[in-house]
Design a protein around this motif. Structure first.
Motif, PDB file in Angstrom:
ATOM      1  N   VAL A 182       8.198  -0.267  -6.624  1.00  0.00           N
ATOM      2  CA  VAL A 182       6.983   1.451  -5.780  1.00  0.00           C
ATOM      3  C   VAL A 182       7.944   2.387  -6.982  1.00  0.00           C
ATOM      4  CG1 VAL A 182       6.698   1.596  -3.658  1.00  0.00           C
ATOM      5  CG2 VAL A 182       4.868   1.897  -5.360  1.00  0.00           C
ATOM      6  N   ASP A 193      -0.278   9.616  -2.904  1.00  0.00           N
ATOM      7  CA  ASP A 193      -0.698   9.241  -3.506  1.00  0.00           C
ATOM      8  C   ASP A 193      -0.431   8.739  -5.044  1.00  0.00           C
ATOM      9  OD1 ASP A 193      -2.817   7.800  -2.263  1.00  0.00           O
ATOM     10  OD2 ASP A 193      -4.274   9.367  -3.528  1.00  0.00           O
ATOM     11  N   ARG A 226       1.007   4.025  -1.716  1.00  0.00           N
ATOM     12  CA  ARG A 226       0.867   1.813  -2.222  1.00  0.00           C
ATOM     13  C   ARG A 226       1.793   2.045  -1.308  1.00  0.00           C
ATOM     14  NH1 ARG A 226      -0.845  -1.709  -5.863  1.00  0.00           N
ATOM     15  NH2 ARG A 226       1.002  -3.535  -5.881  1.00  0.00           N
ATOM     16  N   ASN A 271       0.558   0.447   2.201  1.00  0.00           N
ATOM     17  CA  ASN A 271      -0.265   0.141   1.892  1.00  0.00           C
ATOM     18  C   ASN A 271       0.293  -1.483   1.146  1.00  0.00           C
ATOM     19  OD1 ASN A 271      -3.727  -0.167   1.510  1.00  0.00           O
ATOM     20  ND2 ASN A 271      -1.974  -1.275  -0.440  1.00  0.00           N
ATOM     21  N   SER A 297      -5.907  -2.806  -1.778  1.00  0.00           N
ATOM     22  CA  SER A 297      -5.186  -1.941  -2.804  1.00  0.00           C
ATOM     23  C   SER A 297      -5.484   0.307  -1.787  1.00  0.00           C
ATOM     24  CB  SER A 297      -6.148  -1.272  -3.748  1.00  0.00           C
ATOM     25  OG  SER A 297      -5.758   0.040  -4.798  1.00  0.00           O
ATOM     26  N   GLY A 345      -2.070   1.839  -7.469  1.00  0.00           N
ATOM     27  CA  GLY A 345      -2.724   1.396  -7.288  1.00  0.00           C
ATOM     28  C   GLY A 345      -3.223  -0.210  -7.845  1.00  0.00           C
TER      29      GLY A 345
END
Lengths: 304, 304
Positions: free
Chosen positions: A9, B76, B82, B85, B101, B250
């Motif tokens: 990421v 974000d 991300r 998450n 997500s 996402g």
């Protein structure tokens, strides 16, 4: 499309920023993103912690006003302001030049001008009167005539004018000029150490960190003269109990002073005095981009 | 007192935080401070750049309202949401569980309940009607009865209800429940991809980065059932031109869907349909601390 994992990421985020036209913005944002991700990975940041961080930063932003800069305060208590100041100093200050310190959020443009020997304590006159005198020179000790010396400080209750009064009144701040021999002298009242504002999110954070939240007593100084690097510094009082634990990391040994009676050359021998000479560095091309701090009103977003 | 240099200032900042009673807060703030300093050293951050950063963060904070969360948006677009998450997912999701997500800033508590087959497009009915159906099961494929399925999305113009209408109206969102066999079906209109808000500081930043600022069309889904880990996920539409370059990172391959006519088992054969089964993981002790996002009104500081 990639199935982004905890490492990929970061690469993907950097890839999305790779077309930034301004190379310095690209460099800064890429580094900020990498370090932000490294931080989150190192502590295995959990969603509820992330959310607490979002709420904290939101509160810091909402606490900012034209008279209060809570993000500068956050930078200060995390040591970032000092670090930026040190790096800037290393690049442009001559070895002989006076050390610098933080501008902070209480500097104001266009402070009143005073004649040599006058006192900046116009409205709040309580406290111990002191004299500060000395010479402004270049790195080789040659006098700098007509240098502008801005000083600003708290009153004897530990408040800056922006905190003690409405914003229309300037007090405990002013500009002096050196004479043909580079000499200056001025009067003020001795400032006291003060707590950073504790009623905002940064104050609450420092309480959760068991920090005392105090800055040692100090007088801010900004010396400017054509052809010389702007000198942003401060003089710290040796007898302050927090002189070794400034909560914003502003103190350097060479900036610590103590007022004394009977100093040789004092222009006002009846008063406790501080003798401090300021040594300027030659100007580089950087202009006034070197202030670690600003008038808070300049940092508010434009309406609409 | 130390004469802090570009390295020792970090140790001194950490020392001032070392008495933080909460060990997790101490760990997180120490890591944040170290990485912040490392970032500043790596790019040799200059005072005017530091000041631009202060002004940017101030603007982000000032842009937050009970209906808008600009700091979540910043997290974000930097890929941090991300990452958080993904790390949370790695800790608690079973290998067979549906991928997750971002919750994002448009989830609202207490969305209206709908019966199976009803449409969440109550006020904004324009657009292509689609059916979504499937089953909610545990990791072994056993049906989960009476699971709550919250879905929320934009209308066909790319706006969430909070953006399209005043906050008193809920639209394009609702809660369904699975039947005894874990089955659900619902109707909606196909969402469209949309730009993140470009009128704030984060939008301005992404423009300076030459990013398109778009999210591919998607439907948010939150599945909850007693004894199971809350599943926060979203379904992304394969035919969106930005499916491979979501500006908030996402998308996962397993969450990409396409509506089709004539799907077997479709409960509404006359409409384009998506068949998606959600697989839940067993609950760990973490409760609902796993939402990477929140109702913006909950993140505003208390007044006064």
């Amino acid at each position: 499309m990639q199935d982004l994992d905890r490492d990929s990421v970061t690469a993907e985020a950097l890839a999305q920023m790779a077309d930034t036209p301004d190379p310095r913005l690209r460099e800064i944002m890429a580094a900020a993103t990498r370090h932000l991700h490294d931080f989150a990975r190192e502590v295995n940041l959990q969603p509820d912690e992330w959310l607490a961080g979002i709420a904290f930063l939101t509160a810091v932003g909402q606490a900012c006003t034209p008279f209060r800069q809570e993000f500068i305060l956050l930078s200060d208590v995390l040591g970032l302001s000092r670090l930026v100041n040190v790096m800037h100093d290393a690049a442009g200050r001559e070895a002989t030049g006076t050390e610098t310190s933080l501008l902070g959020p209480f500097f104001r443009e266009q402070a009143p001008e005073f004649a040599a020997g006058e006192s900046i304590a116009v409205h709040d006159t309580q406290g111990t009167e002191v004299v500060i005198f000395g010479q402004v020179t270049d790195g080789a000790g040659r006098p700098v005539a007509d240098a502008a010396i801005d000083i600003w400080q708290t009153n004897a209750a530990g408040l800056y004018d922006l905190q003690a009064r409405d914003a229309t009144v300037m007090d405990m701040r002013g500009r002096f000029r050196t004479d043909a021999a580079g000499r200056y002298h001025l009067r003020t009242v001795k400032p006291v150490g003060y707590s950073i504002p504790m009623d905002g999110p940064v104050g609450r954070m420092t309480r959760l960190q068991n920090r005392h939240g105090f800055r040692p007593a100090h007088i801010h100084v900004l010396v400017a003269a054509p052809g010389y690097r702007e000198l942003v510094t401060a003089l710290y009082f040796a007898d302050d109990p927090n002189i070794a634990s400034d909560t914003v990391f502003g103190v350097s040994q060479s900036l610590v002073v103590a007022e004394r009676l009977g100093l040789p050359d004092s222009p006002m021998p009846g008063l406790p005095a501080i003798h401090y000479d300021f040594r300027l560095s030659r100007d580089a091309a950087e202009g006034s981009g070197g202030r670690v701090g600003a008038d808070p009103s300049r940092l508010m977003p434009a309406a609409g």
